[in-house]
Design a protein around this motif. Sequence first.
Motif, short mmCIF file in Angstrom:
data_model
loop_
_atom_site.label_atom_id
_atom_site.label_comp_id
_atom_site.label_asym_id
_atom_site.label_seq_id
_atom_site.Cartn_x
_atom_site.Cartn_y
_atom_site.Cartn_z
N ARG A 351 43.33 94.07 -14.23
CA ARG A 351 43.65 94.21 -15.65
C ARG A 351 45.16 94.13 -15.88
O ARG A 351 45.62 93.52 -16.85
N PRO A 399 41.18 93.22 -19.36
CA PRO A 399 41.32 94.23 -20.42
C PRO A 399 40.40 93.88 -21.60
O PRO A 399 40.07 92.71 -21.81
N ALA A 403 42.77 95.14 -26.86
CA ALA A 403 43.97 95.53 -26.13
C ALA A 403 44.83 94.31 -25.83
O ALA A 403 46.07 94.37 -25.93
N ARG A 404 44.21 93.19 -25.51
CA ARG A 404 44.96 91.96 -25.24
C ARG A 404 45.56 91.41 -26.52
O ARG A 404 46.72 90.96 -26.54
N GLU A 406 46.43 93.03 -29.17
CA GLU A 406 47.52 93.89 -29.62
C GLU A 406 48.85 93.47 -29.02
O GLU A 406 49.87 93.41 -29.70
N LYS A 407 48.84 93.13 -27.75
CA LYS A 407 50.07 92.72 -27.06
C LYS A 407 50.46 91.28 -27.42
O LYS A 407 51.65 90.97 -27.56
#
Length: 411
Positions: A351, A399, A403-404, A406-407
């Motif tokens: 991850r 991930p 979550a991915r 967001e980045k």
Amino acid sequence: MSAEGLKYLMIGLIMAGFFFDKWISWLNVNQKVPVVPRTLISHLDQEKLKESKAYQKTNYRFSLLTGLLSFVVTLGLIFWGTFGAMDTWVSGWVENPVWQSLIFFGLLFIASDLLSLPFDYYHTFKIEEDFGFNKTTHKTFVLDKLKGYVLGIVLGGGLLALLLWLIDQLGASFWLYFWAVAAFFMVLLNMFYTSWILPLFNKLTPLVEGELKESIMAYANSVGFSLENVFVIDGSTRSTKANAFFSGIGKQKKVVLYDTLINQNTTEELVAVLAHEIGHYKKKHILQSMVLSVLQVGVMLFILSLFVNSEAISQALGGERVAVHLNLIGFVLLFSPISTLLGIGMNILSRKNEFEADRYAKETYAGEPLASALKTLSVKTLTQINPHPLHVFVNYSHPPLLARLEKLELP
């Protein structure tokens, strides 16, 4: 520990592993259907989320049924000493210990496959069909099985025969020699999988000249990545699901794009996906994974060498003598908690590596098209957007989508 104690330890580990796995799956499948996140509004609606939940529940019930059957059969085989009875039967008409073990495992393989075959068929032609994923024909299903059997016999059977021969000839010191062979085989498979193995099942064709290939080559040149081999795999012959992967090292490295991925994504999105895959190479994730896998195999083989001639383990499985094949089964069962922990550790690392590859793609190309590609992929495959955190921690090698995103979508 006595043979009786080991027998009930194995049973306890099997029960603990089964209930832990199904508890985590239960937690995950009982996550409520969320409201569509703002970042996914352009790709997703509430009805699609409900369909995704239905797909999760269907697969959960199916895995519960198959897992329960395997659980009960395995417990029965241990509790009633069936493994030991098989060993007595095989040793009664074959004298060579290596051949005894090969026949023993061959019989187990046949029995296991006959048991699982109807469930494989049902999952492919009922569950995947109902949700619009299956493109596999009955002919392809049969051919894939037959090819899998041949590969299993040639590669798996060959390695198993070598392992058994080394144990027979060298005793507990076998592990170092077999580790060297296993490491060489793992590197060879990584280098030549797309050249030797994959074409047996799928058709690989070079990416045709055009805008997509020009864009891919231009990006690869911009980051100093030597790329000669970009291939398209006919994934659509088996499923509507899409993927892309990177394989090999040195001059053998190849980027493979599924035709389904090409059909559902823009050129920009596909280049972003490629940038992510190149990120894995540039960050040395492939080499890192290979080294860790080889080290894990070495540790496992060393621990196996401590138990491979154990009389107590053979007796725990109902054997009347020391039998290597019984001890191999016992080792797999006793090693299962360590295997689970190692798997969790590798998933944590994986991850982290996925986040790093995403960041590489964002910095060297762009984050928005990769985010868009991930959204499309997630929606098309009915991926769960709110998996339970414990399920992610134990089982996810990538991930979760949000979550991915967001980045990737941060300025």
